[in-house]
Design a protein around this motif. Structure first.
Motif, short mmCIF file in Angstrom:
data_model
loop_
_atom_site.label_atom_id
_atom_site.label_comp_id
_atom_site.label_asym_id
_atom_site.label_seq_id
_atom_site.Cartn_x
_atom_site.Cartn_y
_atom_site.Cartn_z
N ALA A 329 0.85 -1.19 0.00
CA ALA A 329 0.00 0.00 0.00
C ALA A 329 0.88 1.25 0.00
O ALA A 329 2.09 1.18 0.25
N ARG A 330 0.27 2.37 -0.29
CA ARG A 330 1.03 3.63 -0.26
C ARG A 330 1.52 3.94 1.16
O ARG A 330 2.52 4.62 1.35
N ARG A 331 0.79 3.45 2.16
CA ARG A 331 1.23 3.54 3.54
C ARG A 331 0.74 2.30 4.27
O ARG A 331 -0.31 1.74 3.93
N ARG A 332 1.49 1.84 5.26
CA ARG A 332 1.17 0.56 5.90
C ARG A 332 -0.11 0.65 6.71
O ARG A 332 -0.99 -0.20 6.59
N GLU A 333 -0.23 1.63 7.57
CA GLU A 333 -1.43 1.77 8.40
C GLU A 333 -2.30 2.88 7.80
O GLU A 333 -2.01 4.05 7.99
N THR A 334 -3.36 2.50 7.11
CA THR A 334 -4.17 3.53 6.45
C THR A 334 -5.06 4.26 7.43
O THR A 334 -5.32 5.44 7.28
N HIS A 335 -5.59 3.54 8.44
CA HIS A 335 -6.52 4.12 9.42
C HIS A 335 -7.74 4.76 8.74
O HIS A 335 -8.41 5.62 9.34
N CYS A 336 -8.05 4.33 7.52
CA CYS A 336 -9.16 4.98 6.81
C CYS A 336 -10.52 4.61 7.40
O CYS A 336 -11.52 5.25 7.08
N LEU A 337 -10.55 3.60 8.27
CA LEU A 337 -11.82 3.21 8.90
C LEU A 337 -11.92 3.65 10.35
O LEU A 337 -12.94 3.40 11.00
N ASP A 338 -10.87 4.27 10.90
CA ASP A 338 -11.02 4.80 12.26
C ASP A 338 -10.70 6.29 12.29
O ASP A 338 -11.54 7.10 11.92
N TRP A 339 -9.49 6.71 12.66
CA TRP A 339 -9.32 8.16 12.87
C TRP A 339 -9.15 8.95 11.58
O TRP A 339 -9.27 10.18 11.60
N ARG A 340 -8.90 8.28 10.44
CA ARG A 340 -8.88 9.01 9.17
C ARG A 340 -10.25 8.94 8.47
O ARG A 340 -10.38 9.43 7.35
N LYS A 429 3.44 12.08 18.77
CA LYS A 429 2.08 12.62 18.87
C LYS A 429 1.05 11.50 18.75
O LYS A 429 0.06 11.48 19.51
N THR A 430 1.28 10.57 17.82
CA THR A 430 0.33 9.48 17.62
C THR A 430 0.28 8.57 18.84
O THR A 430 -0.81 8.07 19.21
N ARG A 431 1.41 8.35 19.49
CA ARG A 431 1.43 7.47 20.66
C ARG A 431 0.67 8.06 21.84
O ARG A 431 0.15 7.32 22.68
N GLY A 432 0.60 9.37 21.93
CA GLY A 432 -0.09 10.01 23.05
C GLY A 432 0.82 10.20 24.24
O GLY A 432 1.91 9.62 24.32
N SER A 433 0.36 11.00 25.16
CA SER A 433 1.18 11.33 26.34
C SER A 433 0.55 10.87 27.65
O SER A 433 1.10 11.12 28.72
N GLU A 434 -0.59 10.19 27.58
CA GLU A 434 -1.34 9.85 28.79
C GLU A 434 -0.57 8.93 29.75
O GLU A 434 -0.79 8.99 30.97
N TRP A 435 0.32 8.09 29.23
CA TRP A 435 1.03 7.15 30.10
C TRP A 435 2.42 7.63 30.49
O TRP A 435 3.07 7.00 31.31
N ARG A 436 2.87 8.71 29.88
CA ARG A 436 4.20 9.20 30.23
C ARG A 436 4.20 9.70 31.66
O ARG A 436 3.30 10.42 32.09
N THR A 497 -5.02 9.06 20.23
CA THR A 497 -3.88 8.62 21.01
C THR A 497 -3.71 7.11 20.89
O THR A 497 -4.68 6.40 20.57
N GLY A 498 -2.49 6.64 21.13
CA GLY A 498 -2.26 5.20 21.18
C GLY A 498 -2.13 4.68 22.59
O GLY A 498 -1.92 3.49 22.81
N SER A 499 -2.30 5.58 23.58
CA SER A 499 -2.13 5.20 24.98
C SER A 499 -3.47 4.77 25.57
O SER A 499 -4.06 5.46 26.42
N TYR A 500 -3.94 3.63 25.14
CA TYR A 500 -5.18 3.07 25.69
C TYR A 500 -5.19 1.57 25.42
O TYR A 500 -4.43 1.06 24.59
N GLY A 501 -6.02 0.87 26.17
CA GLY A 501 -6.23 -0.56 25.91
C GLY A 501 -5.06 -1.44 26.28
O GLY A 501 -4.86 -2.48 25.65
N LEU A 502 -4.31 -1.09 27.32
CA LEU A 502 -3.16 -1.90 27.69
C LEU A 502 -3.55 -3.36 27.93
O LEU A 502 -2.84 -4.28 27.52
N LEU A 503 -4.67 -3.56 28.61
CA LEU A 503 -5.11 -4.92 28.94
C LEU A 503 -6.13 -5.45 27.94
O LEU A 503 -6.09 -6.62 27.56
N THR A 504 -7.07 -4.61 27.52
CA THR A 504 -8.12 -5.10 26.63
C THR A 504 -7.58 -5.51 25.26
O THR A 504 -8.16 -6.37 24.60
#
Length: 610
Positions: A329-340, A429-436, A497-504
């Motif tokens: 693909a033109r990019r590996r993670e398209t995210h066209c069905l979630d945040w894009r 930025k994509t990873r988020g800062s909530e867990w830092r 953010t990517g800082s969610y769902g550690l257990l789920t």
């Protein structure tokens, strides 16, 4: 082996001329039967290289110790080719290059003329041979994996004439995959090489010299190594088979073209032939051949890797893209069905056009053998948003993948990734800062609090680190669990953010269930990262190729992708998480409807529990 340079080819041709002038003798004809299949599994030079033990130098094995046919060619018989000569003689010795000012005028009975071929037959390209000026009359041809065999219109003209050759070489289960005439110009050398492609391992390559002005001036050599190549007798009608995994080369040191009949066959079963129409157009890549009339028959994309994050999805995507029929693909993670997701586009058609911009959609339209796909590992958890969008936009039978990994190790890897200070500004930025600034244990506690707030884990004693198994058995798979899961997805799966769902993200049963409810079971292939390591990448990829309906292909770069070093987990936290995940892990076999008890009944046995 890299392609030979023009200087190397010129030097090889000069050497061939010298050998011809010196009268290099031909090897005796030996009727050794068919080239044995084991001799064709690997390029001969690789077979001859033995792996050294510690402290020893690399050694080469002798061909007779490795190969069932150490000379790498065999006489299969002799036939009268007079009738074939009459049919192919017209125009065989002419130059049909567009740049030739003396290009011959068109004759309707000239099989070598490319204009005739484009109208009465079907034009086929053979890039290397075309570059060397080798002319051709193609009767049967196949793609690189021999999954499609095309019968060209001129086959009917030649079939009765070449039947004696076929009667001589074809076994009862033999299936022709390529049949053609090749005209090698004077002064041209096909340099020393061995053939490549998946078809080579399965195929038996037979040559029959047809037209030669002076056979003594054509040098056809073959052998296990460059140094051991022997000359093969090229008198017209000599039917011989070569091992094209061995080194071979051909030089025409004569003043006229040299014409050979080339026949490739495999042992069945094999595909049925596709009958092509005169003048039909084909679209070729190095490894694929498609009919232009079949364009748009494969929609884009064909597959999606849904997740789980930090479970080997990057490696899987890389391995898939090593297949010659897969286009990145033109990019590996398209995210066209979630945040894009573009909510301003009101119709599925518009959404599809938007999503397909992330792929080489236009280029793939005319190549239905080839496919492309997406790897967006956030999709697996975010089923509440993604599933209805996927079903609306991609209305065909999409192939879906899920990678699973020991959820305890996955959680630590997830935490290490999003709290790492390394990376580009966009990655941070994509990873988020909530867990830092939070410890691993603090993030665990925060995640458990969110799950309990939604009523998702009523059986889990947070303080004691224990599961009430009776309550777990009643709650698991119930309407109450489904309601709690939907509430969790609604409240605690953000898009920024990517800082969610550690257990789920490690609760695979809860994540996979909605996908199994929404799609046919055969659309979803669930893989275990540990199995890929234990059984080997090639074994896992055989399952992947089958799921994608692609021919098997070796992965040449098996190195894991997107890995990082991080601190080991505190033993007490490890035991705590193992106790949390263990009952969920043991549900996977029943949810996946898997018969492989060793794979899924207890996919990650924990010593602290078992």
């Amino acid at each position: 082996m890299p392609p030979s340079t023009p200087e190397e080819i010129a030097a090889q041709h000069a050497e061939s001329v010298r050998l011809v002038e010196e009268g290099m003798p031909c090897a005796p004809r030996q009727e050794l039967g068919e080239i044995p299949g084991p001799d064709k599994e690997t390029p001969i030079m690789e077979l001859l290289q033995s792996s050294p033990t510690e402290g020893e130098e690399k050694k080469s094995a002798a061909p007779e110790d490795i190969l069932l046919n150490p000379v790498c060619f065999t006489t299969r018989g002799s036939v009268d080719v007079t009738s074939i000569q009459k049919l192919v003689k017209e125009g065989y010795n002419l130059n049909y290059s567009k740049d030739n000012p003396q290009r011959p005028s068109l004759s309707p009975t000239n099989y070598w003329d490319p204009i005739n071929c484009s109208k009465q037959n079907v034009s086929i390209t053979r890039p290397s041979h075309d570059a060397w000026g080798i002319q051709k009359i193609v009767l049967l041809f196949c793609d690189d994996f021999a999954t499609k065999i095309y019968q060209l219109p001129w086959w009917k003209d030649f079939e009765p004439l070449i039947q004696p050759v076929l009667d001589m070489v074809l076994p009862k289960d033999g299936i022709l995959i390529r049949t053609l005439f090749a005209s090698l110009p004077p002064g041209v050398t096909i340099p020393v090489h061995h053939d490549t492609g998946e078809w080579v391992r399965r195929t038996h390559r037979v040559h029959v010299p047809i037209l030669l002005k002076d056979p003594s001036k054509v040098l056809f050599r073959c052998g296990p190594t460059v140094e051991t190549m022997q000359r093969i007798d090229c008198l017209p009608g000599h039917v011989f088979e070569i091992n094209n995994q061995a080194k071979h080369a051909v030089s025409n040191c004569d003043s006229d073209h040299r014409v050979h009949l080339i026949v490739d066959y495999i042992h069945g079963p094999g595909p049925e032939r596709t009958i092509l129409e005169a003048g039909e157009k084909l679209v070729q890549s190095r490894r694929s051949i498609d009919r232009l009339k079949d364009m748009d028959s494969r929609p884009t994309p064909s597959y999606i890797i849904l997740g789980a994050q930090k479970a080997g999805t990057t490696s899987l995507y890389d391995y898939i893209n090593q297949h010659p029929w897969v286009i990145k693909a033109r990019r590996r993670e398209t995210h066209c069905l979630d945040w894009r997701w573009n909510g301003k586009l009101k119709t599925p058609k518009k959404q599809l056009e938007f999503c397909q911009k992330f792929f080489y959609t236009d280029e793939l339209r005319s190549r239905p053998s080839c496919l492309t796909g997406d790897s967006t590992p956030s999709y697996l958890l975010d089923s509440r948003r993604v599933i209805p969008r996927l079903k609306a936009v991609f209305s065909w039978k999409m192939r879906l993948f899920v990678m699973c990994r020991d959820p305890v190790k996955r959680a630590l890897s997830h935490y290490a990734m999003v709290t790492s200070p390394e990376g580009t500004e966009a990655q941070l930025k994509t990873r988020g800062s909530e867990w830092r600034g939070k410890t691993f244990r603090q993030v665990i506690d925060d995640e458990l609090a969110k799950m309990q707030d939604c009523g998702l884990v009523p059986y889990w004693d947070t303080k004691q680190g224990m599961t009430d198994m009776e309550l777990f058995a009643k709650f698991s798979g119930s309407a109450d669990e489904k309601k709690a899961w939907d509430l969790y997805l609604q409240k605690h799966v953000p898009l920024n953010t990517g800082s969610y769902g550690l257990l789920t993200r490690g609760l695979y049963v809860l994540q996979i269930r909605p996908w199994l409810e929404a799609f046919d079971r055969d659309q979803l292939l669930v893989l275990r990262l540990e199995s890929m390591k234990q059984n080997g990448v090639q074994a896992t990829m055989s399952q992947v190729w089958e799921h994608l309906d692609l021919p098997n292909h070796p992965v040449h770069d098996e190195t894991p992708k997107n890995t990082r070093e991080y601190q080991p987990m505190d033993p007490d936290i490890q035991k705590y998480l193992q106790a949390f995940f263990d009952p969920h892990n043991k549900q996977l076999a029943s949810v996946l409807q898997s018969d492989d008890s060793s794979e899924w009944n207890n996919p990650w046995p924990y010593e602290s529990i078992n």
